[in-house]
Structure formats: structure tokens, C-alpha cells
Design an enzyme around this catalytic site. Structure first.
Site, short mmCIF file in Angstrom:
data_model
loop_
_atom_site.label_atom_id
_atom_site.label_comp_id
_atom_site.label_asym_id
_atom_site.label_seq_id
_atom_site.Cartn_x
_atom_site.Cartn_y
_atom_site.Cartn_z
N GLU A 87 0.84 -1.20 0.00
CA GLU A 87 0.00 0.00 0.00
C GLU A 87 0.88 1.25 0.00
O GLU A 87 1.52 1.59 1.01
CB GLU A 87 -0.93 -0.01 1.22
CG GLU A 87 -2.03 1.01 1.13
CD GLU A 87 -3.08 0.84 2.22
OE1 GLU A 87 -3.79 1.82 2.50
OE2 GLU A 87 -3.20 -0.27 2.78
N LYS A 281 -5.31 -0.50 13.54
CA LYS A 281 -4.85 -1.08 12.27
C LYS A 281 -3.91 -0.10 11.58
O LYS A 281 -2.91 -0.50 10.96
CB LYS A 281 -6.05 -1.40 11.39
CG LYS A 281 -5.72 -2.16 10.11
CD LYS A 281 -5.48 -1.25 8.92
CE LYS A 281 -5.21 -2.04 7.65
NZ LYS A 281 -4.92 -1.16 6.49
N ASP A 297 8.35 -11.78 12.99
CA ASP A 297 7.02 -12.37 12.91
C ASP A 297 5.96 -11.30 13.19
O ASP A 297 5.63 -11.03 14.34
CB ASP A 297 6.91 -13.52 13.91
CG ASP A 297 5.59 -14.29 13.79
OD1 ASP A 297 4.69 -13.83 13.06
OD2 ASP A 297 5.47 -15.35 14.43
N HIS A 394 -5.26 9.12 -0.21
CA HIS A 394 -5.18 7.69 -0.45
C HIS A 394 -5.45 7.35 -1.91
O HIS A 394 -4.73 6.57 -2.52
CB HIS A 394 -6.17 6.96 0.45
CG HIS A 394 -6.19 5.47 0.25
ND1 HIS A 394 -5.24 4.64 0.79
CD2 HIS A 394 -7.03 4.67 -0.46
CE1 HIS A 394 -5.49 3.39 0.43
NE2 HIS A 394 -6.58 3.39 -0.32
#
Length: 439
Positions: A87, A281, A297, A394
């Protein structure tokens, strides 16, 4: 080779070519599909061997963009951050926020603690009080019993730092935990922790079998496994400045109005789970991209971060704002169990490059860098949401993806990019404009 319509036995023992051919028979054009999969294999056979050995049943590679975000000033040291993510707006947001705060003193970070943990879960049918009273003796025995596993880590000033006994019999009859804390130095230490815990399970069995007044049949080990909820492996990072220094942070707003709206948005993320989930998020956009680039990880960090966000019993924001005496502070604290030695960090060629790009940091320094990536993306997102709206920027960044989807030619890309320079981007608008160009 035909694709069986029954259970496939021994698939892992097939050669890579046999696996690929079997998979390609699932497609309408097997030969074309096989060529496509093979085109993503690394041309250097040694590197491809490494990539194939990392995982299981590998038939190809799945490339993601390897990006960099400059101008991260963390504790007065400048970094160029590697970020693996598809992104573009995440990288742009990180870069923009990093420069904004570099001009205002940068990020200030410290590691609150760096102790990881794991549990031996077991059932005990004997006298629970007697078991609790014997904990000092049990600890002494276990530390000696696991010495073959911990010796090398102890030579690096790490190892087991605590052993506690948790009585959870109120939740499940007879259920206990042996809660063990570990210092794994610059290693993430998952295999080390799990090996120690499995040895603790055997050690408990031996102690109960050889200690007068206790009976080994009273003990039923269930699981020995690390926890990804590392609430004692925490990093704290913040940016702060005089509120007047926020003048110009958003078009049409002075510093005080910007700070008010920004703080209110973060407060909403603290009280509303719908907003908190998306807010966090946004933090993980930056954190995950940095973690993936360094061979760590990201799934473990995600799990721990969201558990930390819900530690009060209500899921809320990982970051917070403090406004006082004409001063603005934006703060993030979260678990971050990372490593810079072992695992993929020394195997994957690009993970090695990433760590060298960052100056070969230790685990604690990498914790602070990853947290900075998270706070930068969080700041950029909340700034956009409370001012221009997030879609304008965006979708501008997303324009190139839309043009790829619509198979635009180089000439069409140039003309369409120029056309949308001062216009709102949407998939429909781009498709319509391309249709007009193609007439």
C-alpha cells in the site's frame, strides 16, 4: 501426473517440479500457469534454495514491494526505514510524518522492559497449597534441570529470569500454570523459550516423582508454549512540541484547533471499539511493514498488540494524546517482542539488508524503530481524517494501481495522471476518463 480426487498422501516428499505440475492441473491453462509461477522464481539458484527451504511445499515466490521511508529521527539518530507493504499510502504517510516530526525534535523512545514469557499448563490433583509452598524448591530444581538448554543464552547474559505458579483452578478444576519469564537478548527467542518450557514439563515430572510427599501421577502436563502476549516486553515512543509549532500542520487550522481536533479523534478511538479497531490497524500498517522487512514475525506482534489494547477488558486505542500547558504529546506504548539474530534475520537476504540499513540494531533498538513506524502512520492517518479526509490522499496514491488494473498504456498513464492532478480520484472516474481517451 494427474491431480488425485482423493486425499493426497506424501505430498511434501514430491519434488518441487512435481508439486508445481500437480497444482497447475487445477488451472484452465496448465502450461501457461506453470510458466507464470516459474517466472517468479529467483534467477540466483542459491537464493531460491534459501527461499524454498524457509517454508514448506514451495512452488514459487510471492513478491511484495520493498520500500524505504526517510527522515526518521529517533532519539537524535536519523534512520532510513525499510518497509515491505503493497500500500503506497502507508509508505507516503510514514515518510511525511517522519519529516514533520524530524523538524520538531523527532521521536523519543525507550524500552520499558524486554522480558518475554511462556507457560507450562498442567492439571494437578494433589494439595494445591502444598504445591505452592514448594515453589522455591521447584524453581531451584527446574533452573538446574534446564541448564543444558539455557547455558548458551546465560553466557550472553540472558536466560530464565522468573518462575511463578498461577493457580487457575477457579476457572478450570485443578488447572495451574507455571509462568516463566525470559531474557533472550537480541534473539526473538521463540524456539529457545519453547525448548525451555518443554524441559520444565519434564523437570516438574521428575521433581514430583522424586520428592517425598508428592506424587507424579497427580500431575498431568497439557501444554508448554510461549505467549505472544508479552506484557513485560514493552516499548514506549512519543512525539511532542509546543502547540504553536503545530501551526501549518493542516491547511486552514492553527495549532490549537489542530491539536483539539486531533486529541478528540484519539479519544473517540479510546472509547469506541469500531473506531479503535481501525485506529490501531493504522498503527500496525507501519509496524508490520518494518517487521516484515526485517524478517520478524508480524503475526505475533499483531496478536500481542491487540491483546494489549484490550487489557482493561475493553478494546481501545493503543496511542494517546496529552495536552497540557500549551504542549502537545502523542504517545504509543505496546508490546514488541523482536529479534535481530536467529530466525529469518540471518537467512533471508533482504532481511539482512534491512538490518544493515538500520545500522545493525539490537533487539531493543529495533523495538523503538518499529514503534516509530507505527506512531508515524497513526499521526498521518489521524491528521488526514480530522482535516482533508483520508480518501483524497489515499486515492491519489492508489491511482497507479487503478491504471494497472485498467491496463493503461504509458501514454494513457501520463495523460491520466496529469488530468487527475487537481481532481478527485475514484475507480469509476479513472475508467470513464480512460474510455474518453481511447475514443
Amino acid at each position: 501426473m494427474k491431480v488425485p480426487q482423493t486425499i493426497i498422501k506424501g505430498f511434501s516428499k514430491y519434488t518441487s517440479t512435481e508439486k508445481l505440475e500437480m497444482v497447475c492441473k487445477l488451472f484452465a491453462a496448465p502450461d501457461k500457469t506453470k510458466n507464470s509461477f516459474e517466472s517468479f522464481l529467483h534467477p540466483d539458484g542459491n537464493i531460491q534454495h534459501i527461499l524454498s527451504q524457509i517454508s514448506e511445499n514451495t512452488i514459487s515466490n510471492y513478491p511484495l514491494p520493498y520500500n524505504v521511508a526517510p527522515n526518521f529521527l529517533i532519539n537524535d539518530k536519523m534512520y532510513m526505514l525499510p518497509m515491505v507493504i503493497e500500500e503506497s499510502s502507508v509508505v507516503a504517510a510514514a515518510s511525511s510524518a517522519a519529516r514533520f516530526w524530524a523538524e520538531r525534535g523527532g521521536f523519543k523512545a525507550h524500552v520499558v522492559s524486554n522480558i518475554k514469557n511462556g507457560q507450562l499448563h498442567f492439571l494437578y490433583k494433589g494439595d494445591p497449597d502444598k504445591l505452592k509452598n514448594a515453589l522455591p524448591e521447584i524453581k531451584s530444581h527446574l533452573l538446574y534441570y534446564v541448564k543444558p538448554v539455557t547455558r548458551n543464552m546465560e553466557a550472553r547474559s540472558g536466560g530464565i529470569v522468573s518462575i511463578k505458579l498461577n493457580d487457575r483452578s477457579a476457572d478450570i478444576p485443578g488447572y495451574f500454570q507455571l509462568d516463566v519469564g525470559f531474557n533472550t537478548r537480541d534473539a526473538m527467542g521463540a524456539n529457545f523459550i519453547n525448548s525451555c518450557l518443554e524441559e520444565c514439563s519434564s523437570g516438574m515430572q521428575q521433581w514430583l516423582n522424586t520428592t517425598e510427599g508428592f506424587s507424579e501421577p497427580d500431575y498431568e502436563p497439557l501444554m508448554a508454549i510461549l505467549s505472544n502476549y508479552n506484557d513485560n516486553c514493552l516499548v514506549n515512543i512519543s512525539v511532542s512540541c509546543n502547540i504553536n509549532a503545530l501551526d501549518g500542520a493542516a491547511k486552514g487550522l492553527d495549532g490549537h484547533e489542530f491539536a483539539r481536533r486531533f486529541a478528540l479523534a484519539v479519544k473517540i478511538a479510546d472509547i469506541d471499539v469500531h473506531r479503535a479497531t481501525t485506529h490501531n490497524k493504522g498503527i500496525m500498517n507501519g509496524v508490520d511493514a518494518l517487521i516484515l522487512a526485517t524478517g520478524n514475525d508480524f503475526r505475533a506482534i499483531e496478536a500481542g498488540a491487540h491483546a494489549w489494547a484490550a487489557r482493561s477488558g475493553k478494546y481501545s486505542s493503543l496511542s494517546r494524546v496529552e495536552l497540557s500547558d500549551n504542549h502537545f504529546s502523542f504517545i504509543l506504548e505496546m508490546p514488541m517482542a523482536l529479534g535481530t539474530v536467529g530466525g529469518l534475520t540471518g537467512i533471508h537476504p533482504l532481511a539482512t539488508h534491512s538490518l544493515e540499513m538500520l545500522g545493525k540494531p539490537g533487539a531493543e533498538e529495533l523495538m523503538m524503530i518499529a514503534a516509530a513506524a507505527g506512531l508515524a502512520n497513526n499521526f498521518a492517518a489521524v491528521r488526514s481524517l480530522t482535516t482533508t479526509g483520508i480518501q483524497a490522499g489515499h486515492m491519489k496514491m492508489h491511482l497507479s494501481n487503478i491504471l494497472l488494473q485498467l491496463k493503461a498504456t504509458p501514454d494513457e498513464i501520463e495523460k491520466t495522471t496529469a488530468y487527475f492532478k487537481d481532481k478527485k480520484v475514484s475507480h469509476q472516474a479513472v475508467a470513464t476518463h480512460l474510455a474518453e481517451l481511447r475514443k
